[in-house]
Scaffold this motif. Sequence first.
Motif, PDB file in Angstrom:
ATOM      1  N   THR A 122     -63.994  21.034 145.591  1.00  0.00           N
ATOM      2  CA  THR A 122     -63.894  22.136 144.638  1.00  0.00           C
ATOM      3  C   THR A 122     -64.679  21.791 143.371  1.00  0.00           C
ATOM      4  OG1 THR A 122     -61.814  21.265 143.716  1.00  0.00           O
ATOM      5  CG2 THR A 122     -61.652  22.920 145.465  1.00  0.00           C
ATOM      6  N   PHE A 123     -65.190  22.832 142.729  1.00  0.00           N
ATOM      7  CA  PHE A 123     -65.965  22.699 141.496  1.00  0.00           C
ATOM      8  C   PHE A 123     -65.472  23.783 140.553  1.00  0.00           C
ATOM      9  CE2 PHE A 123     -68.352  21.503 145.225  1.00  0.00           C
ATOM     10  CZ  PHE A 123     -68.719  20.201 144.925  1.00  0.00           C
ATOM     11  N   VAL A 172     -56.736  21.674 156.131  1.00  0.00           N
ATOM     12  CA  VAL A 172     -55.453  22.352 155.925  1.00  0.00           C
ATOM     13  C   VAL A 172     -55.038  22.239 154.456  1.00  0.00           C
ATOM     14  CG1 VAL A 172     -52.980  22.275 156.453  1.00  0.00           C
ATOM     15  CG2 VAL A 172     -54.652  22.119 158.310  1.00  0.00           C
ATOM     16  N   GLU A 173     -55.214  21.053 153.890  1.00  0.00           N
ATOM     17  CA  GLU A 173     -54.904  20.850 152.467  1.00  0.00           C
ATOM     18  C   GLU A 173     -55.775  21.740 151.589  1.00  0.00           C
ATOM     19  OE1 GLU A 173     -56.240  17.466 149.422  1.00  0.00           O
ATOM     20  OE2 GLU A 173     -54.745  16.732 150.855  1.00  0.00           O
ATOM     21  N   GLY A 174     -57.078  21.789 151.898  1.00  0.00           N
ATOM     22  CA  GLY A 174     -57.989  22.593 151.097  1.00  0.00           C
ATOM     23  C   GLY A 174     -57.646  24.067 151.133  1.00  0.00           C
ATOM     24  N   ILE A 175     -57.349  24.598 152.304  1.00  0.00           N
ATOM     25  CA  ILE A 175     -56.990  26.013 152.419  1.00  0.00           C
ATOM     26  C   ILE A 175     -55.684  26.290 151.685  1.00  0.00           C
ATOM     27  CG2 ILE A 175     -56.366  27.849 154.017  1.00  0.00           C
ATOM     28  CD1 ILE A 175     -59.339  27.218 154.038  1.00  0.00           C
ATOM     29  N   LYS A 176     -54.740  25.361 151.754  1.00  0.00           N
ATOM     30  CA  LYS A 176     -53.478  25.522 151.017  1.00  0.00           C
ATOM     31  C   LYS A 176     -53.749  25.610 149.519  1.00  0.00           C
ATOM     32  CE  LYS A 176     -48.863  23.440 150.602  1.00  0.00           C
ATOM     33  NZ  LYS A 176     -48.794  23.154 149.166  1.00  0.00           N
ATOM     34  N   LYS A 177     -54.609  24.732 149.008  1.00  0.00           N
ATOM     35  CA  LYS A 177     -54.935  24.774 147.576  1.00  0.00           C
ATOM     36  C   LYS A 177     -55.680  26.061 147.230  1.00  0.00           C
ATOM     37  CE  LYS A 177     -54.924  19.825 146.617  1.00  0.00           C
ATOM     38  NZ  LYS A 177     -53.769  19.943 145.681  1.00  0.00           N
ATOM     39  N   LEU A 178     -56.538  26.517 148.135  1.00  0.00           N
ATOM     40  CA  LEU A 178     -57.240  27.780 147.913  1.00  0.00           C
ATOM     41  C   LEU A 178     -56.232  28.914 147.750  1.00  0.00           C
ATOM     42  CD1 LEU A 178     -60.288  28.783 147.948  1.00  0.00           C
ATOM     43  CD2 LEU A 178     -59.801  29.537 150.276  1.00  0.00           C
ATOM     44  N   ARG A 206     -69.067  23.372 136.563  1.00  0.00           N
ATOM     45  CA  ARG A 206     -68.837  22.901 137.932  1.00  0.00           C
ATOM     46  C   ARG A 206     -68.259  21.488 137.934  1.00  0.00           C
ATOM     47  NH1 ARG A 206     -70.515  25.037 142.308  1.00  0.00           N
ATOM     48  NH2 ARG A 206     -71.251  23.079 143.246  1.00  0.00           N
ATOM     49  N   GLU A 207     -67.228  21.307 137.143  1.00  0.00           N
ATOM     50  CA  GLU A 207     -66.570  20.001 137.113  1.00  0.00           C
ATOM     51  C   GLU A 207     -65.845  19.767 138.427  1.00  0.00           C
ATOM     52  OE1 GLU A 207     -64.091  20.121 133.707  1.00  0.00           O
ATOM     53  OE2 GLU A 207     -65.767  19.968 132.276  1.00  0.00           O
ATOM     54  N   GLU A 208     -65.897  18.533 138.903  1.00  0.00           N
ATOM     55  CA  GLU A 208     -65.305  18.212 140.198  1.00  0.00           C
ATOM     56  C   GLU A 208     -63.798  18.378 140.156  1.00  0.00           C
ATOM     57  OE1 GLU A 208     -65.009  14.136 142.570  1.00  0.00           O
ATOM     58  OE2 GLU A 208     -67.061  14.940 142.572  1.00  0.00           O
ATOM     59  N   GLY A 209     -63.283  19.138 141.107  1.00  0.00           N
ATOM     60  CA  GLY A 209     -61.848  19.359 141.215  1.00  0.00           C
ATOM     61  C   GLY A 209     -61.284  18.659 142.443  1.00  0.00           C
ATOM     62  N   PRO A 210     -60.127  19.084 142.914  1.00  0.00           N
ATOM     63  CA  PRO A 210     -59.515  18.455 144.090  1.00  0.00           C
ATOM     64  C   PRO A 210     -60.465  18.443 145.280  1.00  0.00           C
ATOM     65  CG  PRO A 210     -57.967  19.955 143.032  1.00  0.00           C
ATOM     66  CD  PRO A 210     -59.287  20.173 142.362  1.00  0.00           C
ATOM     67  N   ASN A 211     -60.399  17.366 146.052  1.00  0.00           N
ATOM     68  CA  ASN A 211     -61.235  17.246 147.245  1.00  0.00           C
ATOM     69  C   ASN A 211     -60.627  16.223 148.191  1.00  0.00           C
ATOM     70  OD1 ASN A 211     -62.729  14.461 146.891  1.00  0.00           O
ATOM     71  ND2 ASN A 211     -62.847  15.484 144.879  1.00  0.00           N
ATOM     72  N   ALA A 212     -61.081  16.248 149.415  1.00  0.00           N
ATOM     73  CA  ALA A 212     -60.664  15.257 150.411  1.00  0.00           C
ATOM     74  C   ALA A 212     -61.731  15.208 151.492  1.00  0.00           C
ATOM     75  CB  ALA A 212     -59.306  15.611 151.011  1.00  0.00           C
ATOM     76  N   GLY A 218     -54.474  28.996 144.485  1.00  0.00           N
ATOM     77  CA  GLY A 218     -55.242  29.417 143.314  1.00  0.00           C
ATOM     78  C   GLY A 218     -56.064  28.347 142.649  1.00  0.00           C
ATOM     79  N   VAL A 219     -56.446  27.296 143.374  1.00  0.00           N
ATOM     80  CA  VAL A 219     -57.189  26.205 142.756  1.00  0.00           C
ATOM     81  C   VAL A 219     -58.508  26.677 142.150  1.00  0.00           C
ATOM     82  CG1 VAL A 219     -58.376  25.489 144.884  1.00  0.00           C
ATOM     83  CG2 VAL A 219     -57.981  23.813 143.070  1.00  0.00           C
ATOM     84  N   ILE A 220     -59.121  27.723 142.714  1.00  0.00           N
ATOM     85  CA  ILE A 220     -60.354  28.272 142.113  1.00  0.00           C
ATOM     86  C   ILE A 220     -60.118  29.707 141.619  1.00  0.00           C
ATOM     87  CG2 ILE A 220     -61.865  26.780 143.481  1.00  0.00           C
ATOM     88  CD1 ILE A 220     -62.544  29.272 145.216  1.00  0.00           C
TER      89      ILE A 220
END
Length: 455
Positions: free
Chosen positions: A355-356, A174-180, A361-367, A183-185
Amino acid sequence: MSNKTRRDVLKTAAITTATTLVAPAFVRGQNLNSKIRVAVVGMGGRSNAHGASLVELEKESTAGVEFAGVCDCDEAKRKAAEKFWGDRSGHAIKTYDDMRRVLDDTSIDAVTFATPNHWHSLNVIWGCQAGKDVYVEKPGSHNISEGRKMLEAARKYDRIVQHGTQCRSSTNIVEGIKKLHEGVIGDVYFARGIAYKIRGNLGKHAPRPVPAGLDWNAWCGPAPVHEFSNFQHRRWHWIWDFGNGEIGNQGVHQMDILRWGLKLDTHPIQASAVGTNYMQEKVHQSSAQTPGVLSTSIKWASGQMIEFEVRDWYTNAEAGFRDKYPFVQKDFPVGAIFLGTEGTMIIPDYSSYYTFLGRKREEGPNAFEEGSPISNLPHFRNWLEAVRSRRREDLSAEIEQGHMSSALCHLANIAYRLDRTVNFDPQAETFIDDAEADALLTRPDRKGFTVPKEV
């Protein structure tokens, strides 16, 4: 077993009980703080997650649930489940030999269905007509037409119906889709899903007598009655009359994530698919009908598109799936990939995202969670919370989402079976000037198990 349809029975009952069918028993006649009594129908593999979740929820004072019953048309499974879940729960579990007896039991408030795919839509329809709230396994439907009827029943009878796509209840996803969506990528312009699962020899259809204690007529239900064999009974995922192949088995989870991530709230306009069943037909010489390898492209009126791919034998991985980011079944690369203008996101299991960013491809937010667990318990908890609130918008995977995501799997299978691109009318839920494709939107009725034209 009577050949009278569920709808015939309920039509008669509705004359005197219409006002009571709009709410479950615990709302109709008991204190709102009393327990929600739940029965599980179908004692196959997924019933283990249903039962285990209900046992755990019984321990939570805020859940207010009672695991009340189990149902299966196979006497051996029914008796085994009665003992197993009785021991696990610490109390007696009532058994039923026919789901219609569950639906007729006014002490049961809600029902979970862990039946084969060919039963799912009729499970939901009958459950809603009987005034029960419903949890149904994925895919919610065996075909697109029945999926629509399932949704119509949920709306007509105002039922709380959860679809078994548990990723929607994963806090991390849910967090990942919210960030998507935030505009995280960057702008997401493409998405792809894969389900690469080694299946081995699925076996051959070797007719034999129906085992004692199994009601094979009831097991087949709305599908044609096949001559019994262990293959028919146990490998139904790979038989068109009963299942939807790997894309409808595993793939519906990732299809749902792709739709969710791209904010696709309408059906697509076009689907194409090519595939082969080489390993099963030529190497294993099994009786499996559905494709072991399938490559699908699906396009929406907005211009958005997704790809999905299924493989059933040795394969490379993609995007780090399996090799770096293991799925719950560690040997299988499975997941969803989003491509954006500023980077990429992957969802490699049921409980994590990564996320990259940029060309490097630097590591971005993840869980993530260790062990890549499936969010079974949170998904059932969410369903029961919505049963109490009577707000379908509280559901993580409300049945409309299940219908929309299941339909993508059905469209891919139809394109494969016809071996050509199909053009779809998303409002009418029919194909455009294509009677051959329209014929695969539904299936012939079977007396006693007909999916009603009007729910």
